[in-house]
Design a protein around this motif. Structure first.
Motif, mmCIF file in Angstrom:
data_model
loop_
_atom_site.group_PDB
_atom_site.id
_atom_site.type_symbol
_atom_site.label_atom_id
_atom_site.label_comp_id
_atom_site.label_asym_id
_atom_site.label_seq_id
_atom_site.Cartn_x
_atom_site.Cartn_y
_atom_site.Cartn_z
ATOM 1 N N ASP A 1 59.989 22.314 52.264
ATOM 2 C CA ASP A 1 58.899 22.307 51.150
ATOM 3 C C ASP A 1 58.269 23.862 51.245
ATOM 4 O O ASP A 1 58.071 24.427 52.352
ATOM 5 N N CYS A 2 58.380 24.840 50.418
ATOM 6 C CA CYS A 2 57.939 26.179 50.510
ATOM 7 C C CYS A 2 56.442 26.075 50.244
ATOM 8 O O CYS A 2 55.927 25.454 49.728
ATOM 9 N N TRP A 3 55.893 27.353 50.316
ATOM 10 C CA TRP A 3 54.478 27.519 50.038
ATOM 11 C C TRP A 3 54.296 27.550 48.455
ATOM 12 O O TRP A 3 55.135 27.850 47.960
ATOM 13 N N PRO A 4 52.927 27.262 48.138
ATOM 14 C CA PRO A 4 52.841 27.097 46.681
ATOM 15 C C PRO A 4 52.838 28.567 45.993
ATOM 16 O O PRO A 4 53.100 29.549 46.537
ATOM 17 N N GLN A 5 53.322 28.347 44.711
ATOM 18 C CA GLN A 5 53.511 29.887 43.990
ATOM 19 C C GLN A 5 52.499 30.803 44.024
ATOM 20 O O GLN A 5 51.167 30.203 43.904
ATOM 21 N N GLY A 6 52.688 32.084 44.388
ATOM 22 C CA GLY A 6 51.404 33.022 44.537
ATOM 23 C C GLY A 6 50.765 33.055 45.774
ATOM 24 O O GLY A 6 49.890 33.817 45.975
ATOM 25 N N GLU B 1 49.380 28.562 57.524
ATOM 26 C CA GLU B 1 50.346 27.538 57.636
ATOM 27 C C GLU B 1 49.579 26.196 57.503
ATOM 28 O O GLU B 1 50.248 25.144 57.157
ATOM 29 N N GLU B 2 48.381 26.115 58.127
ATOM 30 C CA GLU B 2 47.590 24.627 58.073
ATOM 31 C C GLU B 2 47.359 24.197 56.450
ATOM 32 O O GLU B 2 47.488 23.187 56.012
ATOM 33 N N GLN B 3 46.931 25.445 55.673
ATOM 34 C CA GLN B 3 46.843 25.180 54.477
ATOM 35 C C GLN B 3 47.970 25.095 53.358
ATOM 36 O O GLN B 3 48.021 24.134 52.625
ATOM 37 N N TRP B 4 48.974 25.881 53.692
ATOM 38 C CA TRP B 4 50.122 25.886 52.634
ATOM 39 C C TRP B 4 51.357 25.261 53.158
ATOM 40 O O TRP B 4 52.082 24.905 52.401
ATOM 41 N N TRP C 1 59.342 32.171 63.360
ATOM 42 C CA TRP C 1 59.936 33.270 63.188
ATOM 43 C C TRP C 1 59.490 33.836 61.885
ATOM 44 O O TRP C 1 59.559 34.966 61.562
ATOM 45 N N LEU C 2 58.756 33.108 61.053
ATOM 46 C CA LEU C 2 58.052 33.406 59.844
ATOM 47 C C LEU C 2 56.832 34.613 60.107
ATOM 48 O O LEU C 2 56.678 35.501 59.835
ATOM 49 N N LEU C 3 55.840 34.158 61.064
ATOM 50 C CA LEU C 3 54.622 34.985 61.274
ATOM 51 C C LEU C 3 54.501 35.281 62.710
ATOM 52 O O LEU C 3 54.160 36.304 63.319
ATOM 53 N N ARG C 4 54.227 34.065 63.507
ATOM 54 C CA ARG C 4 53.915 34.144 65.112
ATOM 55 C C ARG C 4 54.814 35.068 65.658
ATOM 56 O O ARG C 4 54.279 35.959 66.589
ATOM 57 N N HIS C 5 55.926 35.096 65.888
ATOM 58 C CA HIS C 5 56.906 35.942 66.873
ATOM 59 C C HIS C 5 56.748 37.472 66.406
ATOM 60 O O HIS C 5 56.551 38.372 66.982
ATOM 61 N N PRO C 6 56.748 37.774 64.989
ATOM 62 C CA PRO C 6 56.659 39.312 64.565
ATOM 63 C C PRO C 6 55.233 39.800 65.030
ATOM 64 O O PRO C 6 55.452 40.758 65.384
ATOM 65 N N LEU C 7 54.149 38.843 64.690
ATOM 66 C CA LEU C 7 52.857 39.445 64.974
ATOM 67 C C LEU C 7 52.782 39.654 66.811
ATOM 68 O O LEU C 7 52.258 40.538 67.099
ATOM 69 N N GLY C 8 53.606 38.761 67.405
ATOM 70 C CA GLY C 8 53.454 38.705 68.755
ATOM 71 C C GLY C 8 54.274 40.098 69.335
ATOM 72 O O GLY C 8 54.141 40.558 70.330
ATOM 73 N N LYS C 9 55.492 40.286 68.576
ATOM 74 C CA LYS C 9 56.096 41.795 68.911
ATOM 75 C C LYS C 9 55.427 42.892 68.688
ATOM 76 O O LYS C 9 55.427 43.538 69.429
ATOM 77 N N MET C 10 54.540 42.824 67.550
ATOM 78 C CA MET C 10 53.670 43.868 67.387
ATOM 79 C C MET C 10 52.668 44.122 68.323
ATOM 80 O O MET C 10 52.274 45.261 68.695
ATOM 81 N N ALA C 11 52.196 43.169 69.102
ATOM 82 C CA ALA C 11 51.153 43.091 70.142
ATOM 83 C C ALA C 11 51.537 43.575 71.404
ATOM 84 O O ALA C 11 51.015 44.299 71.998
#
Length: 346
Positions: free
Chosen positions: A285-290, A316-319, A327-337
């Motif tokens: 299941d992907c995130w809702p449209q928009g 992620e909790e909402q959608w 690898w969608l959000l947490r790892h890229p943000l961690g690498k930026m930190a």
């Protein structure tokens, strides 16, 4: 006959009346003065026909004038009737127009009510679809959690015999239906110490527990730290170039695979460019449209990554949960930190 013709007839009648009266007055005056004549008989005989002719002309003129007046009255009556008929027709047309306008107003009102009902039904349908998607996501997460829990639960094995040897727990497990004979027992325990391990059916030692990496707490940058990073990073293009060099040469001593490195670079490019990140999946299941994470917001080299982490968790909790293990959000943000800290240490 129109009004002009009527006026012309009346004018002609008055002129003739005037001529007749003037002729009569002249004859009367001549008789009173005593105009000489050849004989009284001749004068009298000659005057009588003229009087008769004037009288006939006057009567004819009067008849014509009366006929013209009658025709004028008839025409006027016809004109009045025609005007009355037209007035009546106009009133009927005005009434029909008024009725049509009322019908159009009623139709517009019905159309507005129908559109409102359609909008209400569309809103209810959208709400029902949203609830259905939420229920599907909840069911999918519950199924996944159940599978994870079932995978973690392992069937317990009861060893055939347990004993301690030099502080190491060992067990000799046998297949079901097999039993040790007296000769086997003697063979097992009469061998030398060097052959003990060879004679055992199995040796079980406690498994080593995997150590979880301690997550370094990400803290917001101070003003001095932001100034240090700003002096090293000119713009977004410079940031992306140096970030890629950091991943290739410094980060984690090669722990990132090529595929994961490409994934991190792709997501960071979206965040820095303000494109935003959306979770699309062909199998899950992907995130809702928009629904996008930080769409229209350009992430800079000195931004507060800890706040962005909280925002990513809320998304992620909402959608819907990221099935890619971060690898969608947490790892890229961690690498930026981590890149922020590298810039501060270098």
């Amino acid at each position: 006959m129109n009004r002009e013709q009527l006026e012309e007839a009346l004018k002609l009648y008055e002129e003739r009346q005037s001529d007749n009266s003037s002729g009569l007055s002249a004859t009367t005056e001549a008789a009173a003065v005593g105009t000489p004549s050849s004989s009284p008989t001749t004068a009298s005989t000659s005057a009588k026909p003229k009087a008769k002719k004037r009288s006939k002309d006057t009567a004819t003129a009067e008849d014509e004038a009366l006929q013209m007046l009658s025709d004028a009255k008839v025409s006027e009556g016809a004109a009045k009737r025609m005007l009355s008929a037209r007035t009546k027709k106009r009133k009927e047309i005005q009434k029909q127009v008024k009725d049509i306008k009322q019908e159009v107003a009623n139709a517009k009102k019905l159309l507005a009510e129908a559109q409102q009902r359609l909008a209400d039904e569309s809103e209810k349908l959208a709400s029902a679809k949203s609830k259905e998607n939420t229920a599907k996501k909840t069911l999918s997460m519950a199924t996944k959690n159940r599978e994870d829990i079932e995978g973690e639960i392992k069937p317990t094995m009861e060893p055939k015999s347990l004993f301690k040897d030099d502080g190491v727990v060992v067990s000799a497990s046998l297949k079901k239906g097999e039993e040790d004979t007296d000769d086997d027992k003697k063979t097992k325990w009469e061998d030398t110490d060097d052959d003990d391990n060879k004679k055992m059916a199995a040796v079980v030692t406690p498994p080593k527990k995997k150590r979880k990496k301690k997550m370094t707490k990400i803290l917001p940058l101070s003003d001095e730290e932001k100034e240090i990073i700003d002096n090293k990073i000119d713009d977004s293009s410079t940031y992306l170039i140096k970030f890629e060099e950091y991943l290739n040469n410094v980060d984690a001593a090669g722990e990132l695979s090529k595929q994961n490195k490409r994934s991190v670079l792709r997501q960071v490019n979206k965040l820095v460019g303000g494109e935003g990140i959306r979770y699309d999946s062909k199998t899950e299941d992907c995130w809702p449209q928009g629904c996008y994470f930080l769409k229209g917001v350009k992430v800079g080299p000195t931004d507060d990554i800890s706040t962005l982490m909280d925002d990513a968790k809320a998304c992620e909790e909402q959608w819907g949960r990221d099935r890619g293990n971060g690898w969608l959000l947490r790892h890229p943000l961690g690498k930026m930190a981590a890149f922020q800290q590298y810039l501060l240490q270098d």
